[in-house]
Motif scaffolding. Sequence first.
Motif, PDB file in Angstrom:
ATOM      1  N   GLY A  16      47.753  49.875  32.418  1.00  0.00           N
ATOM      2  CA  GLY A  16      47.907  48.434  32.584  1.00  0.00           C
ATOM      3  C   GLY A  16      48.840  47.864  31.535  1.00  0.00           C
ATOM      4  N   ARG A  17      49.384  46.679  31.832  1.00  0.00           N
ATOM      5  CA  ARG A  17      50.277  46.057  30.853  1.00  0.00           C
ATOM      6  C   ARG A  17      49.649  44.812  30.257  1.00  0.00           C
ATOM      7  NH1 ARG A  17      56.226  46.468  31.403  1.00  0.00           N
ATOM      8  NH2 ARG A  17      56.141  44.219  31.335  1.00  0.00           N
ATOM      9  N   GLN A  18      48.334  44.827  30.166  1.00  0.00           N
ATOM     10  CA  GLN A  18      47.643  43.683  29.589  1.00  0.00           C
ATOM     11  C   GLN A  18      46.600  44.205  28.603  1.00  0.00           C
ATOM     12  OE1 GLN A  18      46.130  41.767  33.116  1.00  0.00           O
ATOM     13  NE2 GLN A  18      45.333  43.672  33.964  1.00  0.00           N
ATOM     14  N   THR A  19      46.442  43.505  27.496  1.00  0.00           N
ATOM     15  CA  THR A  19      45.433  43.922  26.526  1.00  0.00           C
ATOM     16  C   THR A  19      44.060  43.488  27.040  1.00  0.00           C
ATOM     17  OG1 THR A  19      45.559  41.809  25.372  1.00  0.00           O
ATOM     18  CG2 THR A  19      47.031  43.576  24.593  1.00  0.00           C
ATOM     19  N   PRO A  20      42.996  44.120  26.537  1.00  0.00           N
ATOM     20  CA  PRO A  20      41.652  43.682  26.919  1.00  0.00           C
ATOM     21  C   PRO A  20      41.432  42.201  26.575  1.00  0.00           C
ATOM     22  CG  PRO A  20      41.559  45.767  25.732  1.00  0.00           C
ATOM     23  CD  PRO A  20      42.976  45.322  25.668  1.00  0.00           C
ATOM     24  N   GLU A  21      42.000  41.753  25.471  1.00  0.00           N
ATOM     25  CA  GLU A  21      41.847  40.346  25.058  1.00  0.00           C
ATOM     26  C   GLU A  21      42.457  39.411  26.103  1.00  0.00           C
ATOM     27  OE1 GLU A  21      42.924  42.782  23.101  1.00  0.00           O
ATOM     28  OE2 GLU A  21      41.508  42.863  21.410  1.00  0.00           O
ATOM     29  N   ARG A  47      35.088  47.748  23.869  1.00  0.00           N
ATOM     30  CA  ARG A  47      34.656  47.013  22.664  1.00  0.00           C
ATOM     31  C   ARG A  47      35.567  45.843  22.303  1.00  0.00           C
ATOM     32  NH1 ARG A  47      31.457  51.433  18.860  1.00  0.00           N
ATOM     33  NH2 ARG A  47      29.980  51.959  20.518  1.00  0.00           N
ATOM     34  N   PRO A  48      36.893  46.023  22.371  1.00  0.00           N
ATOM     35  CA  PRO A  48      37.758  44.853  22.128  1.00  0.00           C
ATOM     36  C   PRO A  48      37.461  43.699  23.092  1.00  0.00           C
ATOM     37  CG  PRO A  48      39.073  46.866  22.190  1.00  0.00           C
ATOM     38  CD  PRO A  48      37.687  47.258  22.560  1.00  0.00           C
ATOM     39  N   ALA A  49      37.158  44.035  24.336  1.00  0.00           N
ATOM     40  CA  ALA A  49      36.872  42.983  25.323  1.00  0.00           C
ATOM     41  C   ALA A  49      35.561  42.279  24.982  1.00  0.00           C
ATOM     42  CB  ALA A  49      36.812  43.576  26.737  1.00  0.00           C
ATOM     43  N   VAL A  50      34.548  43.053  24.638  1.00  0.00           N
ATOM     44  CA  VAL A  50      33.247  42.472  24.271  1.00  0.00           C
ATOM     45  C   VAL A  50      33.413  41.561  23.053  1.00  0.00           C
ATOM     46  CG1 VAL A  50      30.939  42.987  23.353  1.00  0.00           C
ATOM     47  CG2 VAL A  50      31.874  44.353  25.225  1.00  0.00           C
ATOM     48  N   ALA A  51      34.150  42.066  22.064  1.00  0.00           N
ATOM     49  CA  ALA A  51      34.352  41.292  20.837  1.00  0.00           C
ATOM     50  C   ALA A  51      35.071  39.978  21.141  1.00  0.00           C
ATOM     51  CB  ALA A  51      35.156  42.110  19.830  1.00  0.00           C
ATOM     52  N   HIS A  52      36.066  40.050  22.006  1.00  0.00           N
ATOM     53  CA  HIS A  52      36.857  38.866  22.319  1.00  0.00           C
ATOM     54  C   HIS A  52      36.074  37.865  23.169  1.00  0.00           C
ATOM     55  CE1 HIS A  52      40.665  36.800  22.191  1.00  0.00           C
ATOM     56  NE2 HIS A  52      40.607  36.580  23.494  1.00  0.00           N
ATOM     57  N   ALA A  53      35.217  38.387  24.031  1.00  0.00           N
ATOM     58  CA  ALA A  53      34.428  37.498  24.901  1.00  0.00           C
ATOM     59  C   ALA A  53      33.380  36.747  24.087  1.00  0.00           C
ATOM     60  CB  ALA A  53      33.764  38.296  26.027  1.00  0.00           C
ATOM     61  N   GLY A  54      32.911  37.368  23.006  1.00  0.00           N
ATOM     62  CA  GLY A  54      31.937  36.721  22.127  1.00  0.00           C
ATOM     63  C   GLY A  54      30.815  36.080  22.918  1.00  0.00           C
ATOM     64  N   ASP A  55      30.552  34.820  22.636  1.00  0.00           N
ATOM     65  CA  ASP A  55      29.475  34.137  23.381  1.00  0.00           C
ATOM     66  C   ASP A  55      30.068  33.033  24.265  1.00  0.00           C
ATOM     67  OD1 ASP A  55      30.260  32.447  21.436  1.00  0.00           O
ATOM     68  OD2 ASP A  55      28.302  32.247  20.454  1.00  0.00           O
TER      69      ASP A  55
END
Length: 278
Positions: A16-21, A47-55
């Motif tokens: 893919g050409r998109q970051t998890p963030e 994990r980067p996606a989970v971290a970025h999604a936060g709450d």
Amino acid sequence: MPNYIDLHIHTSFSDGRQTPERVVDDALKLGLKLIAITDHDSIGGFRPAVAHAGDKGLEVITGIELSAAREDEDIHMLGYLFRDDDAPLLEMIEKFRQIRVERCKKMVVKLNELGMVTDFDEVLEKAGKATIGRPHLAEVMLEKKFVGSYNDAFRQYLFVGGPVYVPKAKLTPSEAIDLIHQAGGVAVLAHPAVTNRDELIAELKMAGLDGIEIFHPTHKKAARKKYREIGLQNGLFFTGGSDSHNRKGRYGDVGDQKVPLEYYQTMKIAWEKRREEK
Ligand code: AMP
Ligand code: ZN
Ligand code: FE
Ligand code: FE
């Protein structure tokens, strides 16, 4: 407004050409309730996606798209809700990463033999954190103007059996299903219309398949209906997603397939049942 989810998304951890963030930001903008990043043979985006999604109100569950094959037929097996620190799963991912590196080196040799002078390190750099493969080779070939477009690289050289192609090692579908199960997840057959081997579905069910992908950019209304029926006959739950790569000509954007949240709830029930049986 109904609640939607996207269970099939690729990032820079595969082709893919998109970051998890970026995926998380897009999903939040659309008001999606839940996503799974399903990179090819990698879980690096989780994990980067989970971290970025936060709450912020977007749930991110584990996902992967394993490259499996039966005879010469590619079968993509999606896994969901597995433990992201499962040792056998991580070992298998690492083993396949190493095999992919060796394979890519062989493809670079072929490229050089055809006069397209390329260093393996250039491809490695392109891949970055991703599971290295033909997409990165295609990008280097485009950059060096050996081809006119990314898709031309595949059309002229990288297609299966093509002059630069080297086969890659793959799990059998049954091994892929077992790997996902032992990590506590559920296994889903990706885009069955692309695979186009409907007669295998009952066999995969016998091997433990849990679900089938109904919503996919390649599935028109008739295909959705057909695979819904096959799924019902085989006791499979339904999933779906955009298969977004953020790459021109490679499916759509995050959230393009309108997958209702209920699909996740049904998947969760099957997952719980599998857990209780253990
Ligand atoms: P690999 O795993 O290295 O064999 O590369 C497979 C990936 O290459 C797929 O996931 C696609 O992203 C890409 N790909 C395969 N065939 C094509 C094609 N005909 N046109 C564009 N991209 C392709
Ligand atoms: Zn892909
Ligand atoms: Fe796929
Ligand atoms: Fe995919």
